[in-house]
Design an enzyme around this catalytic site. Structure first.
Site, mmCIF file in Angstrom:
data_model
loop_
_atom_site.group_PDB
_atom_site.id
_atom_site.type_symbol
_atom_site.label_atom_id
_atom_site.label_comp_id
_atom_site.label_asym_id
_atom_site.label_seq_id
_atom_site.Cartn_x
_atom_site.Cartn_y
_atom_site.Cartn_z
ATOM 1 N N ARG A 147 -13.120 -6.092 -5.206
ATOM 2 C CA ARG A 147 -13.002 -6.986 -4.052
ATOM 3 C C ARG A 147 -12.191 -6.271 -2.981
ATOM 4 N NH1 ARG A 147 -9.164 -12.267 -3.750
ATOM 5 N NH2 ARG A 147 -7.726 -10.644 -3.087
ATOM 6 N N TYR A 159 -4.248 -13.259 4.055
ATOM 7 C CA TYR A 159 -4.542 -13.438 2.641
ATOM 8 C C TYR A 159 -5.078 -12.151 1.982
ATOM 9 C CZ TYR A 159 -6.858 -14.147 -1.616
ATOM 10 O OH TYR A 159 -7.226 -13.952 -2.910
ATOM 11 N N ASP A 209 -13.431 -12.098 -0.216
ATOM 12 C CA ASP A 209 -12.962 -13.492 -0.251
ATOM 13 C C ASP A 209 -12.610 -13.924 1.168
ATOM 14 O OD1 ASP A 209 -11.802 -15.915 -0.796
ATOM 15 O OD2 ASP A 209 -10.497 -15.184 -2.404
ATOM 16 N N HIS A 211 -11.660 -16.887 1.827
ATOM 17 C CA HIS A 211 -10.543 -17.801 1.575
ATOM 18 C C HIS A 211 -10.580 -19.066 2.442
ATOM 19 C CE1 HIS A 211 -6.471 -18.301 -0.314
ATOM 20 N NE2 HIS A 211 -7.171 -17.705 -1.264
ATOM 21 N N GLU A 235 -16.993 -14.862 -1.161
ATOM 22 C CA GLU A 235 -16.306 -15.980 -1.832
ATOM 23 C C GLU A 235 -15.703 -16.961 -0.827
ATOM 24 O OE1 GLU A 235 -13.163 -14.662 -4.413
ATOM 25 O OE2 GLU A 235 -12.276 -16.658 -4.484
ATOM 26 N N GLU A 261 -12.707 -21.822 -7.124
ATOM 27 C CA GLU A 261 -11.436 -21.608 -7.824
ATOM 28 C C GLU A 261 -10.514 -22.825 -7.707
ATOM 29 O OE1 GLU A 261 -10.190 -18.023 -5.881
ATOM 30 O OE2 GLU A 261 -8.860 -19.087 -4.527
ATOM 31 N N ARG A 282 -16.540 -20.263 -9.533
ATOM 32 C CA ARG A 282 -15.255 -19.582 -9.763
ATOM 33 C C ARG A 282 -14.266 -20.399 -10.589
ATOM 34 N NH1 ARG A 282 -13.235 -15.529 -9.013
ATOM 35 N NH2 ARG A 282 -11.592 -15.955 -7.502
ATOM 36 N N GLU A 338 -12.557 -12.105 -12.588
ATOM 37 C CA GLU A 338 -11.555 -11.512 -11.702
ATOM 38 C C GLU A 338 -10.387 -10.999 -12.535
ATOM 39 O OE1 GLU A 338 -9.785 -14.291 -8.971
ATOM 40 O OE2 GLU A 338 -9.078 -12.689 -7.647
ATOM 41 N N TRP A 401 -5.293 -22.098 4.176
ATOM 42 C CA TRP A 401 -4.821 -20.813 3.631
ATOM 43 C C TRP A 401 -5.935 -20.161 2.865
ATOM 44 C CZ3 TRP A 401 -2.250 -17.035 4.829
ATOM 45 C CH2 TRP A 401 -2.000 -15.993 3.922
HETATM 46 O O1 KDG Z 1 -2.784 -19.427 -6.157
HETATM 47 C C1 KDG Z 1 -3.835 -19.181 -5.278
HETATM 48 C C2 KDG Z 1 -4.438 -17.834 -5.589
HETATM 49 O O2 KDG Z 1 -4.749 -17.746 -6.935
HETATM 50 C C3 KDG Z 1 -5.675 -17.590 -4.750
HETATM 51 O O3 KDG Z 1 -5.307 -17.561 -3.390
HETATM 52 C C4 KDG Z 1 -6.289 -16.271 -5.151
HETATM 53 O O4 KDG Z 1 -8.221 -16.679 -3.803
HETATM 54 C C5 KDG Z 1 -7.715 -16.123 -4.747
HETATM 55 C C6 KDG Z 1 -8.552 -15.234 -5.566
HETATM 56 O O5 KDG Z 1 -9.738 -15.190 -5.303
HETATM 57 O O6 KDG Z 1 -8.003 -14.593 -6.460
HETATM 58 MG MG MG Z 2 -10.359 -16.682 -3.987
#
Ligand code: KDG
Ligand code: MG
Length: 401
Positions: A147, A159, A209, A211, A235, A261, A282, A338, A401
């Protein structure tokens, strides 16, 4: 066999982890992870004050029955705190069952579907060249999927990238706000991936990602721009609360999409999976009710040809990584896992059998999960309050975030 004791251990060996340890009349114990990054004590209280008193005296063999009791018995179902707490107990019970029967968890889940679980690692940089170098470094170490995240010129801290002081992005105290500018990001990401692809050649699997930062039409445009790169996945292109937005992305691009996730039950992904709006799910064992619930999620997704690529950031403890390794070996539609290395002290607090070699994760042959907690060492790392950041856009409004 009966459960004689169940307790929560909160420790911070490099970062915060919430662990459940369950003991039995047979002298066998099991461990499970209940870490919810930035909200750890809410899970610890939910366990200590509400769930653990309910399981002492029950037969740990009856995992499904205990799961149903914890899920339905609250009346207030679902949610990240509830499902992480249930997961911690569930995984500890699977650990106990494996140890009692003298067999690894993967064997209880139907045996091996594969010999190793493909993992993806994280490459990131503050400058494009630095990110490319990191990708090449990980490729040379044998990773087959990587990634890539990079600081976008004009956005100082973001991020998945290192801070100006070199520290990795993480939860912090005090709570911080970071800047965000979608237009700069959308201009930069295709340039980043063209450079990475030129450097790596065609075979390396590349992931990214977003995010939760984009709107559906922005994500659709980005996916289309990245099609010639051949991403393994894009992602979290948009926040997943309004799921119909994924139809817009789907209508415009063939770039594969990964989401989930932050999901915690099968109901969070039901529409996305049933309408085949995503390619990879995820959801993780720790945030989605443990092995018991994730088996059902995987079976549901398999029917729609959606594969799993479970969350595995370093805030999911080595106990969850052990569970993911067994689950990934046994579950046919797990595509990738991951993998972000844990802090060195965390590996000491949680001695484990699982390992990552040549880009593949294997669980080892120990009965149960093959992971434990060194409680004495854990005591030396007291909980340290920390928060994930939030982003604020250039016009001053709050972002995701
Ligand atoms: O606690 C939040 C993180 O685990 C997250 O921001 C990580 O997006 C993430 C990832 O894909 O690992
Ligand atoms: Mg993520």
């Amino acid at each position: 066999m009966k459960i004689t004791d169940a307790r929560v251990i909160v420790t911070s060996p490099g970062r915060n982890y919430v662990t459940v340890k369950i003991e039995t009349t047979d002298g066998v114990h099991g461990v499970g992870d209940g870490t919810l990054n930035g909200r750890e004590l809410a899970v610890a209280s939910y366990l200590e004050d509400h769930l653990l008193p309910l399981i002492v005296g029950r037969d740990p063999d009856d995992i499904e029955d205990i799961w149903q009791m914890l899920y339905k018995g609250a009346y207030w179902r679902r949610g990240p705190v509830t499902m992480a707490a249930i997961a911690a107990i569930d995984v500890a019970l699977w650990d106990i069952k494996g140890k009692v029967l003298g067999t690894p968890l993967w064997n209880l889940l139907g045996g091996r579907s594969r010999t190793g679980v493909l993992v993806y690692s994280h490459a990131s940089g503050r400058r494009l060249g630095e990110a490319v170098d990191k990708v090449l470094e990980l490729q040379a170490q044998g990773y087959k999927a990587i990634r890539v995240q990079c600081v976008v010129p004009g956005i100082e801290e973001m991020y998945g990238t290192p801070h100006a002081d070199g520290e990795a992005e993480d939860a912090t105290l005090p709570f911080v706000e970071r800047g965000w500018d979608t237009a700069s990001y959308l201009r930069f990401v295709p340039e980043l991936f063209r450079s990475v692809r030129t450097a790596t050649g065609p075979e390396l699997q590349l992931l990214h990602d977003a995010h939760h930062r984009l709107t559906p039409i922005e994500a659709a445009g980005l996916g289309r721009c990245l099609e010639d790169i051949g991403l393994f996945w894009l992602e979290d292109p948009v926040p997943a609360e309004p799921q119909a937005g994924y139809r817009i992305i789907r209508q415009h691009t063939t770039t594969p999409i990964a989401v989930g996730e932050v999901f915690n039950t099968v109901y969070d992904c039901e529409q996305l999976v049933r309408e085949q709006l995503i390619d990879f799910l995820r959801m993780s064992i720790v945030h989605a009710g443990g092995v018991t619930h994730m088996r059902k999620v995987a079976a549901f997704a398999e029917i729609y040809q959606v594969r799993l690529g479970c969350h595995g950031a370093a805030d999911l403890s080595p106990v969850t990584m052990a569970a993911a390794a067994h689950f990934g070996i046994a579950t046919h539609n797990v595509a990738i896992q991951e993998y972000a290395p844990h802090p060195a002290q965390a590996n000491e607090v949680f001695p484990h059998e699982w390992s990552v070699k040549d880009g593949y994760l294997t669980p080892g042959d120990a009965p149960g999960l093959g992971v434990d907690i060194d409680e004495h060492l854990a005591q030396q790392f007291p909980y340290a309050r920390a928060y994930l950041p939030i982003s604020r856009r250039t016009d001053g409004t709050m972002g995701s975030w």
